[in-house]
Design an enzyme around this catalytic site. Sequence first.
Site, short mmCIF file in Angstrom:
data_model
loop_
_atom_site.label_atom_id
_atom_site.label_comp_id
_atom_site.label_asym_id
_atom_site.label_seq_id
_atom_site.Cartn_x
_atom_site.Cartn_y
_atom_site.Cartn_z
N CYS A 11 0.81 -1.22 0.00
CA CYS A 11 0.00 0.00 0.00
C CYS A 11 0.85 1.27 0.00
CB CYS A 11 -0.88 0.07 1.25
SG CYS A 11 -2.04 -1.27 1.39
N ASN A 113 -0.06 1.00 5.69
CA ASN A 113 0.88 0.35 4.77
C ASN A 113 1.71 -0.63 5.59
OD1 ASN A 113 3.95 1.46 3.13
ND2 ASN A 113 2.74 -0.37 2.76
N CYS A 247 12.88 -2.14 5.17
CA CYS A 247 12.84 -3.13 4.09
C CYS A 247 13.83 -2.72 3.00
CB CYS A 247 11.42 -3.20 3.53
SG CYS A 247 11.32 -4.12 1.99
N TYR A 253 13.62 -2.04 -5.34
CA TYR A 253 12.53 -2.17 -6.30
C TYR A 253 11.32 -1.27 -6.03
CZ TYR A 253 8.49 -4.37 -8.59
OH TYR A 253 7.36 -4.60 -9.30
N SER A 294 11.77 -0.86 -13.68
CA SER A 294 12.46 -0.99 -12.40
C SER A 294 13.94 -1.30 -12.55
CB SER A 294 11.77 -2.04 -11.54
OG SER A 294 11.75 -3.27 -12.22
N ASP A 356 17.92 -7.09 -14.11
CA ASP A 356 16.60 -7.11 -13.45
C ASP A 356 16.82 -7.05 -11.94
OD1 ASP A 356 13.87 -7.21 -13.15
OD2 ASP A 356 13.60 -9.19 -14.06
N ASP A 357 15.73 -6.83 -11.19
CA ASP A 357 15.88 -6.70 -9.74
C ASP A 357 15.43 -7.92 -8.96
OD1 ASP A 357 13.02 -6.40 -9.78
OD2 ASP A 357 13.42 -4.37 -10.46
N CYS A 393 7.95 -12.99 2.35
CA CYS A 393 7.92 -11.81 3.22
C CYS A 393 6.62 -11.83 4.03
CB CYS A 393 7.95 -10.54 2.36
SG CYS A 393 7.73 -9.03 3.31
N CYS A 442 15.88 -4.83 7.05
CA CYS A 442 15.33 -6.18 6.95
C CYS A 442 15.80 -6.72 5.61
CB CYS A 442 13.80 -6.14 6.99
SG CYS A 442 13.10 -7.79 6.69
N CYS A 445 14.02 -11.78 3.13
CA CYS A 445 13.72 -12.56 1.93
C CYS A 445 15.01 -13.10 1.29
CB CYS A 445 12.89 -11.77 0.93
SG CYS A 445 13.44 -10.11 0.68
#
Length: 465
Positions: A11, A113, A247, A253, A294, A356-357, A393, A442, A445
């Site tokens: 969000c 969010n 994060c 990204y 991105s 790419d990310d 996540c 964090c 992931c």
Amino acid sequence: MENYNRPREACGVFGVYGVNEEQAAIITHFGLFALQHRGQESAGIVVNSNGRLHGHTGMGLAGEVFTPKILKNLKGTSAIGHVRYSTTGSSNAKNAQPILVSYARGQLAIGHNGNLVNARALREELEASGSIFQTTTDSETIIHLLARPCYGNFSDVISKTLRRLRGAFSLTMLTPEALIGARDPQGFRPLSIAKLGDGYVLASETCAFDLVGAEFIREVEPGEIVIINEKGINSYFFRKNRKKALCIFEYIYFSRPDSKIDGKTCHVVRCDLGRQLAVEHPVEADIVISVPDSGNSAALGFSQQSGIPFEFGFIRNHYVGRTFISPTQDERDMKVKVKLNVLPDVVRGKRVVIIDDSIIRGTTTLSRIVELKKAGAKEVHVRISCPPTKNPCFYGVDFPSHDRLIAANHSIEEIVKFINADSLGYLSMEGMLKACGGKNFCMACYDGNYPVPFEEAVEKDALEK
Ligand code: SF4
């Protein structure tokens, strides 16, 4: 069922206080445009009109949900707005935010969010003591806790409530008297404050300030509550001295390239990620291309460091709606083609590095490489501007479960084979931290070290995705 080829954010939140009566909803609407990348399923605005809160929410993009007529009816001097992508609770109009309620203390609206990891336990406790929930979102739990009979002023009630929450939350709240912002003690999701004339603005990302002409003041600190009312800004901490855990994927990204987090512009950080990637995984090639949009900044950085020219190998179609459901592999492949079209004249006969990310399930990357090779690319070398995504996540980003994350179950060699690439290189953890500048992140992931323990129930939900 939705597919999980790209990670998605939960969000974006926005709030404004102390502007001209005609302006609050319009400013908020612009703010939501700037934050649209954080959620495209629903949008909403609640305004304070002479001490009475009212609003409008709906399914779709901010530009679709709010017609000029609807905006005209949303008069007020303060407002909050929200764009949503559902990670908890289903995607329907009932779950759209801001949530607006009337309760013993008056009216209250809230936009959230992030993801609460103890929402299920809290909900069970609240339901056992009589609360009746209207939505299936974790955000409604916060409203019910705020509405509990509780002595003390509203500031105490907010503190007590927020101390009960675990996980990620950047909040905007609106009452007839104040605009309130708050951020969880780890600061998973960004939230900043800006000045706009005699008033103030809160937003998930600083790019929203640029659009509405607001001047950045500072970030809301992890564990901080900011109350903006006719006396100005009042701030206090409901929790202090927790280890911060922004994060890191916000840099890689999610956040828009023109947003700043912790004083660093995401575009600049992404260029550094690309440069570091070129140092760690050099390759003989003719051109560097990105997966737009991105991957653009990291591809530029890779090109600058390696000296290999940057080119546009794909053109992105910006008008593909998020409601494009793609249940089968064929349809997913078609969706990839609809979104990105290869430029054969650019890649034909070339050794191509594609930046790419992330690689989530691998199927999207495979489709892109097939397209590049069909268009005549001689070699395709894949470089990813972060380490392998190996874990789901639980804090508001929609990664699939372990068994669907290709890097969780396959070696680099196996992934290279699966995606039909000529080589593959992921940025190291050290390289990522160096480019992002710091260590209070964090990174669960990637490394599986979750900063806040999560309920088994949350894990089960994720596994069922
Ligand atoms: Fe961000 Fe990954 Fe942590 Fe989720 S697990 S908050 S995506 S770094």
